[in-house]
Scaffold this motif. Structure first.
Motif, PDB file in Angstrom:
ATOM      1  N   ILE A 137      82.276 -41.544  51.328  1.00  0.00           N
ATOM      2  CA  ILE A 137      82.607 -40.886  50.058  1.00  0.00           C
ATOM      3  C   ILE A 137      84.040 -40.403  50.151  1.00  0.00           C
ATOM      4  N   SER A 138      84.787 -40.669  49.106  1.00  0.00           N
ATOM      5  CA  SER A 138      86.187 -40.243  49.061  1.00  0.00           C
ATOM      6  C   SER A 138      86.359 -39.209  47.962  1.00  0.00           C
ATOM      7  N   GLN A 139      87.499 -38.570  47.971  1.00  0.00           N
ATOM      8  CA  GLN A 139      87.801 -37.631  46.895  1.00  0.00           C
ATOM      9  C   GLN A 139      87.766 -38.346  45.552  1.00  0.00           C
ATOM     10  N   LYS A 140      88.250 -39.570  45.515  1.00  0.00           N
ATOM     11  CA  LYS A 140      88.252 -40.340  44.267  1.00  0.00           C
ATOM     12  C   LYS A 140      86.834 -40.620  43.784  1.00  0.00           C
ATOM     13  N   ASP A 141      85.884 -40.868  44.708  1.00  0.00           N
ATOM     14  CA  ASP A 141      84.490 -41.076  44.323  1.00  0.00           C
ATOM     15  C   ASP A 141      83.912 -39.828  43.667  1.00  0.00           C
ATOM     16  N   VAL A 142      84.272 -38.650  44.180  1.00  0.00           N
ATOM     17  CA  VAL A 142      83.793 -37.393  43.598  1.00  0.00           C
ATOM     18  C   VAL A 142      84.383 -37.216  42.203  1.00  0.00           C
ATOM     19  N   LEU A 143      85.643 -37.567  42.035  1.00  0.00           N
ATOM     20  CA  LEU A 143      86.266 -37.479  40.703  1.00  0.00           C
ATOM     21  C   LEU A 143      85.585 -38.426  39.719  1.00  0.00           C
ATOM     22  N   LYS A 144      85.277 -39.633  40.164  1.00  0.00           N
ATOM     23  CA  LYS A 144      84.560 -40.592  39.305  1.00  0.00           C
ATOM     24  C   LYS A 144      83.194 -40.043  38.917  1.00  0.00           C
ATOM     25  N   ALA A 145      82.504 -39.401  39.871  1.00  0.00           N
ATOM     26  CA  ALA A 145      81.200 -38.802  39.592  1.00  0.00           C
ATOM     27  C   ALA A 145      81.332 -37.703  38.543  1.00  0.00           C
ATOM     28  N   ALA A 146      82.369 -36.883  38.660  1.00  0.00           N
ATOM     29  CA  ALA A 146      82.576 -35.792  37.700  1.00  0.00           C
ATOM     30  C   ALA A 146      82.772 -36.328  36.287  1.00  0.00           C
ATOM     31  N   ILE A 147      83.535 -37.402  36.164  1.00  0.00           N
ATOM     32  CA  ILE A 147      83.751 -38.012  34.840  1.00  0.00           C
ATOM     33  C   ILE A 147      82.452 -38.592  34.308  1.00  0.00           C
ATOM     34  N   ALA A 148      81.680 -39.253  35.156  1.00  0.00           N
ATOM     35  CA  ALA A 148      80.402 -39.829  34.734  1.00  0.00           C
ATOM     36  C   ALA A 148      79.422 -38.735  34.309  1.00  0.00           C
ATOM     37  N   LEU A 149      79.438 -37.614  35.016  1.00  0.00           N
ATOM     38  CA  LEU A 149      78.514 -36.524  34.711  1.00  0.00           C
ATOM     39  C   LEU A 149      78.942 -35.721  33.496  1.00  0.00           C
ATOM     40  N   LYS A 150      80.222 -35.757  33.189  1.00  0.00           N
ATOM     41  CA  LYS A 150      80.751 -34.971  32.063  1.00  0.00           C
ATOM     42  C   LYS A 150      80.001 -35.302  30.780  1.00  0.00           C
ATOM     43  N   GLY A 151      79.796 -36.570  30.509  1.00  0.00           N
ATOM     44  CA  GLY A 151      79.123 -36.975  29.290  1.00  0.00           C
ATOM     45  C   GLY A 151      77.672 -36.534  29.241  1.00  0.00           C
ATOM     46  N   GLN A 152      77.051 -36.327  30.391  1.00  0.00           N
ATOM     47  CA  GLN A 152      75.644 -35.938  30.437  1.00  0.00           C
ATOM     48  C   GLN A 152      75.437 -34.425  30.350  1.00  0.00           C
ATOM     49  N   ASN A 153      76.360 -33.651  30.936  1.00  0.00           N
ATOM     50  CA  ASN A 153      76.078 -32.224  31.119  1.00  0.00           C
ATOM     51  C   ASN A 153      77.052 -31.267  30.453  1.00  0.00           C
ATOM     52  N   TRP A 154      78.328 -31.577  30.507  1.00  0.00           N
ATOM     53  CA  TRP A 154      79.305 -30.599  30.077  1.00  0.00           C
ATOM     54  C   TRP A 154      79.489 -30.646  28.570  1.00  0.00           C
TER      55      TRP A 154
END
Length: 155
Positions: A137-154
């Protein structure tokens, strides 16, 4: 005279929908470029440049994580080789890699992983299961996860 409520008894609401666990294993890279301890540092440099990556895990013949090598480790080798006027072809990964490697559990929550990145200043963490390298897992993978989760939760 007391105040009477005209509301009926309220049912205890059951929260049947659980928030999905956002695990590291859901966002980690599984197809990795990895290195062997016996490879030359020169080979590593060529692979890093060709694949536009800054480092990678080092595994033995049993796919067990034995280290990590990065651009910085290769730069140290180049600097020392020039300083001591030594050819680079003889230098192998095993002598340049970081051997004490910190890993992340694949079941860790992605937000906890983000905190671990912030605390450690490390750019990538290998994921090991039963002693074998299974991902990274890289920092970039975590950033990609945050963007993917944004549409679901935030909101």
């Amino acid at each position: 005279m007391g105040i009477k409520s005209f509301q009926g008894a309220r049912k205890q609401q059951q929260n049947t929908v659980e928030a999905p666990a956002f695990k590291v294993s859901d966002y980690m890279s599984r197809e990795l470029i990895y290195f062997k301890p016996e490879q030359t540092v020169e080979e590593v440099i060529q692979i890093l440049i060709r694949n536009k990556i800054s480092g990678g895990p080092v595994v033995n013949d049993n796919n067990e994580l034995v280290g990590v090598i990065s651009e910085g480790d290769c730069l140290k080798q180049i600097s020392e080789s020039r300083y001591y006027n030594m050819p680079m072809e003889q230098h192998i990964v095993e002598n340049r890699m970081i051997k004490n490697v910190e890993t992340i559990d694949g079941n860790m929550n992605i937000f906890d992983a983000a905190n671990k990145f912030l605390e450690s200043k490390i750019r990538r963490f290998p994921i090991v299961e039963n002693g074998k390298l299974v991902g990274q897992i890289s920092q970039k993978d975590v950033l990609k996860a945050a963007i993917a989760l944004k549409g679901q939760n935030w909101k």
